[in-house]
Design an enzyme around this catalytic site. Structure first.
Site, PDB file in Angstrom:
ATOM      1  N   ALA A 196      40.714  39.017  33.036  1.00  0.00           N
ATOM      2  CA  ALA A 196      40.034  37.760  32.695  1.00  0.00           C
ATOM      3  C   ALA A 196      40.435  37.302  31.298  1.00  0.00           C
ATOM      4  O   ALA A 196      40.796  38.117  30.448  1.00  0.00           O
ATOM      5  CB  ALA A 196      38.528  37.974  32.756  1.00  0.00           C
TER       6      ALA A 196
ATOM      7  N   GLY B  20      41.195  42.047  36.309  1.00  0.00           N
ATOM      8  CA  GLY B  20      41.548  40.990  37.245  1.00  0.00           C
ATOM      9  C   GLY B  20      43.046  40.948  37.547  1.00  0.00           C
ATOM     10  O   GLY B  20      43.454  40.533  38.637  1.00  0.00           O
TER      11      GLY B  20
ATOM     12  N   GLU C 114      43.489  43.379  40.227  1.00  0.00           N
ATOM     13  CA  GLU C 114      42.870  42.854  41.457  1.00  0.00           C
ATOM     14  C   GLU C 114      43.764  41.795  42.105  1.00  0.00           C
ATOM     15  O   GLU C 114      43.892  41.734  43.326  1.00  0.00           O
ATOM     16  CB  GLU C 114      41.480  42.290  41.134  1.00  0.00           C
ATOM     17  CG  GLU C 114      40.494  43.403  40.774  1.00  0.00           C
ATOM     18  CD  GLU C 114      39.122  42.896  40.379  1.00  0.00           C
ATOM     19  OE1 GLU C 114      39.053  42.095  39.425  1.00  0.00           O
ATOM     20  OE2 GLU C 114      38.130  43.289  41.014  1.00  0.00           O
TER      21      GLU C 114
ATOM     22  N   GLU D  59      36.417  47.387  33.715  1.00  0.00           N
ATOM     23  CA  GLU D  59      35.159  46.614  33.669  1.00  0.00           C
ATOM     24  C   GLU D  59      33.954  47.454  33.264  1.00  0.00           C
ATOM     25  O   GLU D  59      33.021  46.967  32.619  1.00  0.00           O
ATOM     26  CB  GLU D  59      34.895  45.951  35.018  1.00  0.00           C
ATOM     27  CG  GLU D  59      35.800  44.774  35.352  1.00  0.00           C
ATOM     28  CD  GLU D  59      37.193  45.169  35.811  1.00  0.00           C
ATOM     29  OE1 GLU D  59      37.505  46.373  35.872  1.00  0.00           O
ATOM     30  OE2 GLU D  59      37.983  44.256  36.106  1.00  0.00           O
TER      31      GLU D  59
END
Ligand code: NAI
Length: 703
Positions: free
Chosen positions: A61, A102, A105, A125
């Site tokens: 992110a 992210g 991901e 995270e």
């Protein structure tokens, strides 16, 4: 910049481009998504490669967008992953350097993955009190196996790509490519495009793979027990276990719903708020309002340290560790020999424990020289003074430094209580003088208070802040005042601890309550460790400087009994030879009772809640004054000081963040109650104007 699009033969290469780590910000997501659409619409394109520009595939992110509407604006990360996974042409991720959160991901949404060796792969995270929120907990176990994936998700720690490639049965990476990873990915993409065109087989999607474990119930029970023991104050690690269990026991889409629900619920917990606060506070600490990021810095390639005692030796080690040569100066050879021997002893202990390699130890020692003569340090780029805490001694040292040091050298003092402006005034170059307040043991403690004098030049401040980073400290700027940020606040906390004894507590009760709150050590165990005589000396000075400031006499009575703490084998507690266990002392309890009786105080039972709030809110009220006076430029700096230097519990985010969580209105109400206690200090409990104002407006100290 967001993401670029380039055609290489039949392959479209989409490159995430958002320095420094290709965070998946709004523009990057939008341009990436448009790139996928464009490649799918172009009949000349057979396959797609996704990669990252510069020093990362993607760090996840975009932290600049955290908490803003942009962070979740469509196309959001979940949409991008869906778009990638459902692409009708093969998508190959070319992964290098950093692939985290992210970023990982997104890569798990691709059909194939090629990684450069040495890539740091992680789902970090949990370090922000969260679980991965875009399928990480559901997809990683499908490609790495449940146990490896859960280890990565619970720890948040990076693992190198080539190591992950050796996990039996792994499907995370199709290839580890030496050299040009994008070229390797393009080759694989073309080959796969041809293969799928010929076979007509669907493209492989991680969501269609199975996450299995031979004995899931036993394994998850075991994992839960492990996590409970390790992370008792943080809810996220246990939730990681739940989410990975969902990957095994539920259908993919149901697992995704579960992951999202858990993610959103964690986001609202005070622990998550505290961790995110600490993360941003650490970054914010290096920003100084009137010293822009592009302020030029001075070169620091050679350092001198004056005084080879407790602090001088520890300070020196920081620089040796960072590869910066240091010359230590003392008045006598014996002092130098003692200092060097202590440094050796510390390193040797690390070598013994396997934390430091022998050759590294020797390399560090080779950077150390010693001298008795100022002429030998004249060419150093910076000097840090760590001599006795007496103004007269500091005066002599700084006058000499002013005479001998080359122009432009930075002159720093490690003083813990003296006025840095007065020290600067001993020289004809006050702009070059600054305070560098290390904490003991200086080679271990993360905190460095950088004390900005009235005259300190901006480039000197910028240089020292950068140097702080280089030696892996959390550097926080403080203005000049008695005790700077940390010790000025701790004085109020200690005063409250003393009043609590007078009113009915024992030292053990106070320590137990605040340690249950989460402090590493209560005030009395702390006093015994640091030496009660240090506080005694400070109080003696206060009795003349600030006669109105009231202290409990118990600490003085303790010192009069010669109970200085661990070093004398007795302090607030008793100690057995060679051991550090604090044993409650009947002698001390009797001394406190006698003192109470002499004052005519009838002891009362005091709740843990009152103990904790009096101690913590005393920090908050003084902290508010410190921000108001501009000694700290923001409340989050105070939290960094307490998290890194004073053992404040991380999951509470520091005193100012904790006060925000409690609600400043409630903090003020509590202070009013404390002020009504005739045995406390009503004047102190008048809320600082900043606190009163924020509470009245329903606002908070921290963003
Ligand atoms: P220390 O007594 O262990 O070491 C001081 C050293 O300075 C001694 O080795 C002494 O021989 C040397 N020295 C004294 N005068 C000198 C001179 N004119 N020229 C060269 N060397 C001289 O003291 P410590 O604890 O290392 O403290 C040093 C400074 O650091 C003080 O200003 C103290 O307030 C500050 N400080 C101490 C902390 C602690 O926990 N001990 C924490 C933070 C700061």
């Amino acid at each position: 910049m967001g993401a670029s699009y380039e055609v290489r033969g039949k392959v479209a290469v989409i490159t995430l481009d958002n320095p420094p780590v290709n965070g998946l910000g709004y523009d990057t997501r939008r341009e990436y998504s448009a790139g996928i659409d464009r490649a799918l619409a172009d009949p000349a394109i057979a396959a797609i490669v996704i990669t990252g520009a510069g020093k990362a595939f993607s760090g996840g992110a975009d932290i600049k967008e955290f908490g803003s509407p942009k962070a979740i604006a469509e196309p959001n990360l979940l949409s991008l992953i869906r778009q990638t996974e459902n692409a009708t042409k093969p998508v190959v991720a070319a992964i290098h350097s950093v692939c985290m959160g992210g970023g990982l991901e997104l890569a798990l949404g691709a059909h194939y993955r090629v990684a450069a060796p040495g890539t740091n792969v992680a789902l970090p995270e949990v370090k922000l009190g969260l679980i991965p929120g875009a399928g990480g907990t559901q997809r990683l176990p499908r490609v790495l196996g449940v146990e490896t994936a859960l280890n990565m998700i619970v720890s948040g720690e990076p693992v190198k790509s080539e190591l992950l490639y050796t996990v039996p049965g792994q499907k995370l990476f199709d290839q580890i490519a030496e050299g040009d990873v994008v070229a390797a990915a393009c080759a694989l993409a073309e080959a796969k495009a041809a293969e799928h065109a010929a076979s007509g087989k669907p493209l492989p999607r991680v969501r269609d793979m199975a996450a299995t474990h031979p004995s899931p119930d036993a394994y998850f029970q075991f994992a839960r027990n492990m996590v409970k023991g390790m992370a008792k104050n943080f809810p996220a690690p246990a939730k990681c276990v739940d989410a990975v269990e969902a990957a095994v026991k539920r259908k993919f889409d149901d697992g995704m719903v579960f992951e999202r629900e858990v993610f959103l619920a964690l986001m609202l917990t005070p622990e998550c708020k505290a961790l995110r606060h600490a993360f941003f506070a650490e970054r914010a600490a290096s920003k100084i309002p009137d010293v822009p990021d592009n302020t030029p810095v001075r070169k620091i390639e050679k350092l001198a340290v004056i005084g080879a005692g407790t602090m001088g030796g520890g300070i020196t080690m920081n620089f040796l560790n960072a590869g910066i040569p240091v010359t230590m100066l003392e008045m006598k050879q014996e002092a130098l020999d003692r200092g060097v021997a202590t440094i050796r002893k510390n390193y040797e202990a690390q070598v013994k424990k396997g934390k430091l390699k022998q050759d590294k130890y020797e390399q560090r020692m080779s950077l150390l020289t010693t001298t008795l003569s100022y002429a030998d340090i004249a060419q150093a780029d910076m000097v840090i003074e760590a001599v006795f805490e007496e103004m007269g001694v500091k005066e002599k040292v700084f006058k000499t430094l002013d005479e001998v040091m080359k122009p432009g050298a930075i002159l720093a003092s490690n003083t813990s209580t003296l006025d840095v402006d007065k020290i600067a005034a001993f020289t004809k170059r006050p702009q070059d003088v600054i305070g560098t307040h290390f904490f003991s043991p200086a080679n271990v403690m993360k905190l460095l208070e950088v004390v900005r004098g009235k005259a300190t030049a901006k480039d000197v401040l910028a240089t020292v802040m950068q140097l702080g980073k280089k030696i892996k400290k959390t550097a926080v700027v403080s203005g000049v005042c008695d005790g700077f940020i940390g010790n000025r606040m701790i004085e109020q906390y200690s005063r409250q601890a003393g009043f609590l004894l007078e009113e009915g507590c024992t030292p053990a009760q106070v320590d137990r309550a605040i340690e249950r709150f989460g402090f590493a050590m209560g005030p009395f165990r702390m006093g015994d460790l640091a030496g009660n005589d240090i506080g005694w000396a400070i109080r003696k000075r206060r009795y003349t400087e600030k006669p109105d400031m009231r202290y409990s006499k118990t600490a003085d009575l303790l010192c009069e009994m010669g109970r200085y703490g661990q070093k004398t084998g007795a302090g607030w507690y008793d100690y057995q030879a060679g051991k550090r266990d604090a044993i409650p002392s009947p002698v001390v309890v009797k001394m406190i009772e006698d003192h109470r009786a002499a004052l005519g105080i009838k002891p009362r039972k005091i709740s843990d809640d009152e103990i904790v709030h009096r101690l913590v809110y005393s920090l908050v009220n003084e902290g508010a004054k410190i921000v108001e006076e501009g000694i700290a430029s923001k409340a989050s700096d105070i939290d960094m000081v307490y998290l890194t230097g004073y053992g404040f519990p991380l999951w509470r985010g520091g005193p100012m963040c904790y006060a925000d969580t409690q609600g400043l209105f409630n903090v003020v109400q509590a202070m009013k109650k404390f002020a009504a206690n005739p045995l406390d200090d009503a004047g102190f409990w008048t809320p600082a104007p900043l606190l009163a104002k924020l509470a009245a407006e329903g606002k908070t100290f921290t963003p």
